[in-house]
Motif scaffolding. Structure first.
Motif, PDB file in Angstrom:
ATOM      1  N   UNK A  12      47.398  48.590  36.737  1.00 12.15           N
ATOM      2  CA  UNK A  12      47.366  49.218  38.061  1.00 12.15           C
ATOM      3  C   UNK A  12      46.164  50.147  38.201  1.00 12.15           C
ATOM      4  N   UNK A  13      45.835  50.873  37.097  1.00 13.30           N
ATOM      5  CA  UNK A  13      44.710  51.822  37.139  1.00 13.30           C
ATOM      6  C   UNK A  13      43.391  51.116  37.437  1.00 13.30           C
ATOM      7  N   UNK A  14      43.273  49.856  36.997  1.00 14.34           N
ATOM      8  CA  UNK A  14      42.024  49.133  37.283  1.00 14.34           C
ATOM      9  C   UNK A  14      42.198  48.145  38.447  1.00 14.34           C
ATOM     10  N   UNK A  15      43.219  48.425  39.281  1.00 13.49           N
ATOM     11  CA  UNK A  15      43.453  47.634  40.492  1.00 13.49           C
ATOM     12  C   UNK A  15      43.527  46.147  40.155  1.00 13.49           C
ATOM     13  N   UNK A  16      44.345  45.856  39.131  1.00 11.71           N
ATOM     14  CA  UNK A  16      44.417  44.489  38.612  1.00 11.71           C
ATOM     15  C   UNK A  16      44.934  43.466  39.595  1.00 11.71           C
ATOM     16  N   UNK A  17      45.806  43.884  40.548  1.00 12.94           N
ATOM     17  CA  UNK A  17      46.361  42.919  41.501  1.00 12.94           C
ATOM     18  C   UNK A  17      45.288  42.318  42.405  1.00 12.94           C
ATOM     19  N   UNK A  18      44.169  43.027  42.548  1.00 13.22           N
ATOM     20  CA  UNK A  18      43.117  42.561  43.452  1.00 13.22           C
ATOM     21  C   UNK A  18      41.809  42.258  42.699  1.00 13.22           C
ATOM     22  N   UNK A  19      41.908  41.979  41.398  1.00 11.19           N
ATOM     23  CA  UNK A  19      40.673  41.869  40.606  1.00 11.19           C
ATOM     24  C   UNK A  19      39.758  40.736  41.073  1.00 11.19           C
ATOM     25  N   UNK A  20      40.332  39.628  41.500  1.00 11.08           N
ATOM     26  CA  UNK A  20      39.491  38.491  41.922  1.00 11.08           C
ATOM     27  C   UNK A  20      38.660  38.875  43.155  1.00 11.08           C
ATOM     28  N   UNK A  21      39.310  39.505  44.126  1.00 13.19           N
ATOM     29  CA  UNK A  21      38.576  39.956  45.318  1.00 13.19           C
ATOM     30  C   UNK A  21      37.536  41.009  44.968  1.00 13.19           C
ATOM     31  N   UNK A  22      37.913  41.937  44.059  1.00 14.99           N
ATOM     32  CA  UNK A  22      36.983  43.004  43.668  1.00 14.99           C
ATOM     33  C   UNK A  22      35.750  42.451  42.959  1.00 14.99           C
ATOM     34  N   UNK A  23      35.948  41.428  42.139  1.00 19.95           N
ATOM     35  CA  UNK A  23      34.814  40.786  41.454  1.00 19.95           C
ATOM     36  C   UNK A  23      33.863  40.178  42.480  1.00 19.95           C
ATOM     37  N   UNK A  24      34.418  39.473  43.450  1.00 16.47           N
ATOM     38  CA  UNK A  24      33.559  38.838  44.459  1.00 16.47           C
ATOM     39  C   UNK A  24      32.841  39.873  45.315  1.00 16.47           C
ATOM     40  N   UNK A  25      33.519  40.988  45.595  1.00 19.41           N
ATOM     41  CA  UNK A  25      32.871  42.069  46.361  1.00 19.41           C
ATOM     42  C   UNK A  25      31.689  42.650  45.585  1.00 19.41           C
ATOM     43  N   UNK A  26      31.881  42.867  44.270  1.00 17.06           N
ATOM     44  CA  UNK A  26      30.805  43.412  43.442  1.00 17.06           C
ATOM     45  C   UNK A  26      29.626  42.455  43.366  1.00 17.06           C
TER      46      UNK A  26
END
Length: 578
Positions: free
Chosen positions: A127-141
């Motif tokens: 949860x601390x690394x916002x794991x539920x949204x990691x795929x979206x976060x990777x694409x945003x980065x």
């Protein structure tokens, strides 16, 4: 986030910090600057791993502080055949797998209490690394860094610069609330440097970045830590504001120092007069007056200005004068072809004449270093160095020019320096002082290694200098000193560099590597290309004017033209506000 109070630390051969204090607040983007070898990387490591050091003082971290770190020495595992997306998601996937494994154990375990505790810890981390949204976060980065098209690319297909950015991205995605980057810009081409700027400016957490890069310093930070001579200065604001503040402080201290010196000289004359009278008359009253005046003189001398951030260490680099025979070709390359890392350089042709200064510029991974290595080996049928031409090189490859197991003293002794005093005096000009002679080359910082190589080259009468990223790891003062030395050098230069300032200021023309070959550009055309594709033309023009003003200010200080310094400083301040 971080509070450092009266920290003192050093090695047996060298004291690094003397009761330094600073703080790092939540959300700040802080640049950490200072001369080569002052201990910036060591201080960062001490903050991350305080239990591994014996120091005086106090280092306090906020209870919520989670530190991420990206090293300056990123080494890619070329056998790692995963995609960019798989690389960035690796830690998230492993966490999910660990959670699933604990759930399976809990389903059959008699005592689930310890397993539930482990499950909860893994869930909290996810949860601390916002794991539920990691795929979206990777694409945003990837989108933020302009690397969206590389999502499915294999790591082995990336350039070194792209891989370095992925390392930084990976740490950012883990939602560490303090991210430490150690010289993240080294060896990055113009495109990847812009990508790094976008990543830094888009990061919402706290950043501590060791850098000597003038472009990043002017665009990415709202706080500065400056380490010099064991002391540390803390400044809230950007680098341009800090430089103006430094120069204004130097002017104030210079005026104060001159006034102090005049008072010291007056007091010295008075002491001499009173001492002469006391000797002639043997008068105890005059003797007491002599003692009183001498005490006053001692106090004046003791309180003279000592400013580690004002008189900065700039190496005195000077290459030996050489005769340059007009129109003589010192290096020729004809029909050069080479394959490397599934890429190809083909149909490379150019000549370098005596006294010409040429920069090879191109994106990361286009074969520039491969070409330089083949030139240095001088055994390729397409490459010919004139037999009458003496040449010297600066390399970024380990053990290429220096045995890292030898001490600095042994390296210089092998060059023909006969006495320790001669070596100390010579290397002192390059800011390699104190117990540096006793250190093994492998123990030096990256900047100190480069300075040592430059010192070795400057001791030769080479008519051709072959330089691979000569400003990498060098502090700002050494970069500018090297620029001046290369401008004044009369021999030929062939250099690979991603340092825009070095290329724009020193090269007669540029060899641009693109589309698997090389084309020749005038320096003016190269500047325009960089303006159009990568940097803001207004910024670069203003920055060049600021450099020229700072050079004028330095000269005015040397001549003690303090009124002129004041006028120039006002002009610099006005430029910095634009």
């Amino acid at each position: 986030m971080i509070q450092v109070e009266k920290l003192s630390f050093g090695f047996p051969a060298k004291d690094l910090y003397k009761e330094i204090s600073f703080s790092l607040e939540k959300g700040q983007h802080c640049a950490f600057i200072g001369s080569n070898g002052t201990g910036k990387s060591t201080l960062v490591d001490l903050i991350i791993h305080p239990d591994q050091y014996l120091y005086d003082g106090k280092v306090t971290k906020d209870a919520s502080c989670r530190i991420g770190y990206a090293s300056q020495f990123a080494v890619r595992d070329k056998e790692q055949e995963c995609t960019v997306f798989e690389y960035l998601s690796e830690r998230f996937v492993k966490n999910q797998q660990a959670i699933a494994a604990v759930c399976e154990e809990m389903a059959v375990a008699e005592d689930v209490a310890p397993l539930f505790e482990k499950y909860q810890a893994l869930l909290d981390a996810f949860e601390a690394m916002d794991g539920d949204h990691y795929a979206n976060n990777i694409r945003k980065q990837l989108y933020l860094a302009g690397m969206r098209e590389l999502e499915e690319a294999k790591l082995s297909q990336l350039s070194g610069g792209e891989y370095k950015l992925l390392q930084i991205m990976r740490e950012m995605l883990l939602s560490q609330n303090l991210l430490v980057l150690d010289e993240p810009d080294v060896f990055l081409d113009f495109n990847n440097l812009n990508r790094l700027r976008q990543l830094i400016n888009g990061y919402k957490g706290t950043l501590l970045v060791i850098t000597h890069n003038r472009y990043l310093l002017n665009h990415c930070f709202d706080k500065l830590l400056h380490l010099e001579n064991g002391d540390l200065q803390e400044y809230d604001g950007n680098y341009s504001e800090y430089r103006c503040s430094q120069i204004k402080e130097k002017l104030k201290l210079k005026v104060q120092s001159l006034e102090e010196q005049e008072e010291i000289e007056r007091t010295e004359k008075m002491v001499d007069i009173l001492r002469a009278r006391a000797s002639a008359l043997a008068n105890p009253v005059i003797g007491s007056a002599v003692n009183a005046k001498q005490t006053q003189l001692d106090r004046l001398r003791a309180r003279q200005i000592k400013a580690p951030f004002i008189e900065l260490r700039e190496p005195k680099i000077e290459f030996q004068a050489v005769d340059t025979e007009a129109e003589r070709t010192v290096l020729s390359i004809a029909d050069y072809n080479v394959s490397f890392d599934d890429s190809l350089l083909s149909n490379i042709n150019f000549e370098l004449r005596a006294g010409e200064k040429v920069a090879i510029v191109g994106a990361n991974g286009t074969g520039k270093t491969t070409l330089i290595r083949d030139i240095l080996n001088n055994n390729h049928p397409s490459i010919h160095i004139n037999e009458a031409t003496s040449y010297a090189c600066l390399s970024q490859l380990k053990d290429e020019n220096m045995d890292e197991t030898k001490t600095v003293y042994e390296v210089m002794e092998n060059l023909g320096f006969t006495t320790k005093e001669r070596i100390q005096a010579y290397l002192g000009e390059y800011c390699l002082t104190g117990d540096t002679l006793k250190q093994k080359v492998g123990q030096l910082s990256g900047g100190e290694k480069n300075l040592l190589q430059i010192a070795m080259i400057a001791n030769t009468n080479a008519e051709l200098l072959i330089l691979d990223e000569p400003t990498s790891h060098l502090d700002l003062y050494a970069q500018m000193a090297l620029e001046k030395a290369l401008i004044n050098y009369k021999g030929a230069i062939l250099m690979v560099s991603h340092d825009f300032y070095l290329v724009a200021n020193c090269a007669d023309y540029v060899l641009l590597v693109e589309d698997n070959t090389i084309r020749r550009l005038r320096t003016r055309t190269f500047r325009k290309m960089v303006y159009d594709k990568y940097f803001d033309v207004k910024y670069l023009e203003i920055d060049k004017k600021k450099q020229e003003l700072e050079a004028d200010i330095t000269l005015a200080f040397k001549k003690n033209e303090l009124n002129n310094v004041d006028k120039l400083c006002s002009q610099l301040e006005a430029l910095s506000a634009m």
